[in-house]
Design a protein around this motif. Sequence first.
Motif, PDB file in Angstrom:
ATOM      1  N   PHE A  30       0.885  -1.191   0.001  1.00  0.00           N
ATOM      2  CA  PHE A  30       0.116   0.035  -0.132  1.00  0.00           C
ATOM      3  C   PHE A  30       0.612   1.065   0.012  1.00  0.00           C
ATOM      4  CE2 PHE A  30       0.843  -0.599   4.422  1.00  0.00           C
ATOM      5  CZ  PHE A  30       1.004   0.672   4.874  1.00  0.00           C
ATOM      6  N   ALA A  31       0.291   2.306  -0.248  1.00  0.00           N
ATOM      7  CA  ALA A  31       0.983   3.697  -0.324  1.00  0.00           C
ATOM      8  C   ALA A  31      -0.074   4.512   0.327  1.00  0.00           C
ATOM      9  CB  ALA A  31       1.434   3.997  -1.836  1.00  0.00           C
ATOM     10  N   VAL A  32       0.270   5.817   0.834  1.00  0.00           N
ATOM     11  CA  VAL A  32      -0.390   6.724   1.251  1.00  0.00           C
ATOM     12  C   VAL A  32      -0.397   7.910   0.440  1.00  0.00           C
ATOM     13  CG1 VAL A  32      -0.907   8.213   3.584  1.00  0.00           C
ATOM     14  CG2 VAL A  32      -0.066   5.813   3.741  1.00  0.00           C
ATOM     15  N   LEU A  33      -1.350   8.468  -0.103  1.00  0.00           N
ATOM     16  CA  LEU A  33      -1.478   9.678  -1.070  1.00  0.00           C
ATOM     17  C   LEU A  33      -1.871  10.830  -0.137  1.00  0.00           C
ATOM     18  CD1 LEU A  33      -3.019   7.961  -4.039  1.00  0.00           C
ATOM     19  CD2 LEU A  33      -0.653   8.204  -3.390  1.00  0.00           C
ATOM     20  N   TYR A  34      -1.198  11.972   0.255  1.00  0.00           N
ATOM     21  CA  TYR A  34      -1.736  13.230   0.770  1.00  0.00           C
ATOM     22  C   TYR A  34      -1.874  14.288  -0.246  1.00  0.00           C
ATOM     23  CZ  TYR A  34      -1.367  16.647   4.513  1.00  0.00           C
ATOM     24  OH  TYR A  34      -1.508  17.846   5.192  1.00  0.00           O
ATOM     25  N   GLY A  35      -2.962  15.139   0.632  1.00  0.00           N
ATOM     26  CA  GLY A  35      -3.459  16.354  -0.162  1.00  0.00           C
ATOM     27  C   GLY A  35      -3.973  17.134   0.777  1.00  0.00           C
ATOM     28  N   ALA A  36      -3.682  18.687   0.836  1.00  0.00           N
ATOM     29  CA  ALA A  36      -3.997  19.417   1.688  1.00  0.00           C
ATOM     30  C   ALA A  36      -4.567  20.830   1.017  1.00  0.00           C
ATOM     31  CB  ALA A  36      -3.176  20.025   2.684  1.00  0.00           C
TER      32      ALA A  36
ATOM     33  N   VAL B 216     -11.454  19.616   7.792  1.00  0.00           N
ATOM     34  CA  VAL B 216     -11.920  18.217   7.738  1.00  0.00           C
ATOM     35  C   VAL B 216     -11.025  17.442   6.752  1.00  0.00           C
ATOM     36  CG1 VAL B 216     -13.980  16.778   6.725  1.00  0.00           C
ATOM     37  CG2 VAL B 216     -14.495  19.171   7.570  1.00  0.00           C
ATOM     38  N   CYS B 217     -10.572  16.213   7.424  1.00  0.00           N
ATOM     39  CA  CYS B 217      -9.861  15.234   6.858  1.00  0.00           C
ATOM     40  C   CYS B 217     -10.717  14.242   6.196  1.00  0.00           C
ATOM     41  CB  CYS B 217      -9.146  14.549   7.977  1.00  0.00           C
ATOM     42  SG  CYS B 217      -7.667  13.268   7.434  1.00  0.00           S
ATOM     43  N   LEU B 218     -10.539  13.870   4.962  1.00  0.00           N
ATOM     44  CA  LEU B 218     -11.327  12.915   4.442  1.00  0.00           C
ATOM     45  C   LEU B 218     -10.400  11.831   3.914  1.00  0.00           C
ATOM     46  CD1 LEU B 218     -13.133  15.225   1.434  1.00  0.00           C
ATOM     47  CD2 LEU B 218     -13.981  14.324   3.994  1.00  0.00           C
TER      48      LEU B 218
ATOM     49  N   ASP C 104       0.928  19.244   9.744  1.00  0.00           N
ATOM     50  CA  ASP C 104       2.333  18.524   9.289  1.00  0.00           C
ATOM     51  C   ASP C 104       2.113  17.507   8.528  1.00  0.00           C
ATOM     52  OD1 ASP C 104       4.883  17.995   8.776  1.00  0.00           O
ATOM     53  OD2 ASP C 104       5.524  17.774  10.687  1.00  0.00           O
ATOM     54  N   ARG C 105       2.440  17.551   6.963  1.00  0.00           N
ATOM     55  CA  ARG C 105       2.255  16.521   6.240  1.00  0.00           C
ATOM     56  C   ARG C 105       2.675  15.220   6.506  1.00  0.00           C
ATOM     57  NH1 ARG C 105       5.249  14.758   1.931  1.00  0.00           N
ATOM     58  NH2 ARG C 105       4.129  13.769   0.060  1.00  0.00           N
ATOM     59  N   MET C 106       3.958  14.995   7.178  1.00  0.00           N
ATOM     60  CA  MET C 106       4.756  13.874   7.540  1.00  0.00           C
ATOM     61  C   MET C 106       4.236  13.296   8.538  1.00  0.00           C
ATOM     62  SD  MET C 106       6.532  13.129   5.053  1.00  0.00           S
ATOM     63  CE  MET C 106       7.069  11.514   5.956  1.00  0.00           C
ATOM     64  N   LYS C 107       3.687  14.104   9.566  1.00  0.00           N
ATOM     65  CA  LYS C 107       2.880  13.358  10.766  1.00  0.00           C
ATOM     66  C   LYS C 107       1.531  12.618  10.300  1.00  0.00           C
ATOM     67  CE  LYS C 107       4.667  16.605  14.268  1.00  0.00           C
ATOM     68  NZ  LYS C 107       4.615  17.797  15.184  1.00  0.00           N
ATOM     69  N   ILE C 108       0.852  13.372   9.502  1.00  0.00           N
ATOM     70  CA  ILE C 108      -0.272  12.568   9.092  1.00  0.00           C
ATOM     71  C   ILE C 108       0.052  11.357   8.251  1.00  0.00           C
ATOM     72  CG2 ILE C 108      -2.344  12.913   7.721  1.00  0.00           C
ATOM     73  CD1 ILE C 108      -2.535  14.833  10.307  1.00  0.00           C
TER      74      ILE C 108
ATOM     75  N   VAL D 261      -5.986   7.316   0.459  1.00  0.00           N
ATOM     76  CA  VAL D 261      -6.007   8.679   0.073  1.00  0.00           C
ATOM     77  C   VAL D 261      -6.545   9.477   1.125  1.00  0.00           C
ATOM     78  CG1 VAL D 261      -7.226  10.387  -1.503  1.00  0.00           C
ATOM     79  CG2 VAL D 261      -6.761   7.960  -2.209  1.00  0.00           C
ATOM     80  N   VAL D 262      -5.724  10.520   1.343  1.00  0.00           N
ATOM     81  CA  VAL D 262      -5.924  11.692   2.741  1.00  0.00           C
ATOM     82  C   VAL D 262      -6.060  12.868   1.828  1.00  0.00           C
ATOM     83  CG1 VAL D 262      -5.139  12.388   4.803  1.00  0.00           C
ATOM     84  CG2 VAL D 262      -4.429  10.062   4.549  1.00  0.00           C
ATOM     85  N   GLU D 263      -7.181  13.462   2.025  1.00  0.00           N
ATOM     86  CA  GLU D 263      -7.336  14.918   1.491  1.00  0.00           C
ATOM     87  C   GLU D 263      -7.867  15.697   2.838  1.00  0.00           C
ATOM     88  OE1 GLU D 263      -6.933  16.282  -1.281  1.00  0.00           O
ATOM     89  OE2 GLU D 263      -6.445  14.471  -2.380  1.00  0.00           O
ATOM     90  N   ILE D 264      -7.194  16.787   3.008  1.00  0.00           N
ATOM     91  CA  ILE D 264      -7.705  17.691   4.143  1.00  0.00           C
ATOM     92  C   ILE D 264      -8.118  19.069   3.502  1.00  0.00           C
ATOM     93  CG2 ILE D 264      -6.739  19.076   6.151  1.00  0.00           C
ATOM     94  CD1 ILE D 264      -4.582  16.843   6.585  1.00  0.00           C
TER      95      ILE D 264
END
Length: 357
Positions: free
Chosen positions: A285-291, A333-335, A298-302, A326-329
């Motif tokens: 798996f991989a974690v995809l982050y967007g804000a 609100v965090c989705l 902090d991006r890396m903490k999430i 997928v993590v969209e902030i």
Amino acid sequence: MTTGDQSKKRKQRYLPQNRPAKKKGAYPLKPGVQGFFISCDGGREFQASQEAINVIDSFFEELMLGTGLKVNSSGLLENPVNKKVTFSYSDDEEEDEGDNGEEEETKGDGDKNEVIEGGNNQEIASEGSFEVKQLEENKTEKNQEDEVKDQNSVEEPPRKETCTEEASESTKVSGNAEKSIDKLIDAELKELGDKSKRRFMKLDPGCNGIAFIQMKRRDGDPSPKDIVQHGLTSAAATNKHMSRFILRLVPIEVSCYPSEEEISRAIKPLVEQYFPVETDNPRKFAVLYGARANTGVDRMKIINAVAKSVPAPHKVDLSNPEMSIVVEIVKTVCLIGVVEKYKELAKYNLRQLTSTK
């Protein structure tokens, strides 16, 4: 009366008296909802949300009713789309009709030949013996007598009785059916007008270039992940253009406040569902982050909080992941959602997936 009292009376005329003020526009996006995260061009949020509701509703009906095209696990169609269609005025059918006509003509010639041959045999038999003629005459006389008896035995048809009772019953049934149909239409219109009973409803995230469609799941409804996965795989297989304003369409199953504690607590049911501890097939798996509109997180903490919540048999693979979280902030609100074949399906970009280029 003073001028202040007069102004108060004027204002009271236009204020609602003991009535709640009606809400205008979409409801704001809040934690605790699930649905679909949509990205679009700036200034096209309203059009994208309306289009997304129609597209998602069509995906939902295809998945529930099975009216869509069936796709294999490899992404190929089970039944091919290209089929030979013959119309009533096509040349092939005219040729077939011509062949059938020729066959009928040949069959007719054969019957004629058989009749002629039969006539020759009768002439030969009449020339050979006189008894055959007598037998034939007796048969003809008996047939004539039978016909006369049948004509005499024919009775007048019975008179038709008036069916007033049956007609009244049929009219009653048709009237009840019309009433029931009208009631069903009225109930459906009321359900469409009532926002609380809608399955898909748009929410206002408060950012440009973003729209969110909330899904109110009922018993037996598929998850947002299943709906989007089915719709995008069928769109990739058919290459059918279906979006004018939608760019990305990502399923969201969990929403919470953007903090490490809240995220690790809210993501537990997703981890148990898609990344079980006891499994023979560990997944990459991989974690995809967007804000968006949030610079205090902090991006890396999430990312570390999400990665640590997945148990040990499963491993992180950024180059070729089987599943992506997928993590969209968006503001406060965090989705969070889980998707499959993220790179194969053009990063869930519906416009790019169905483009001909």
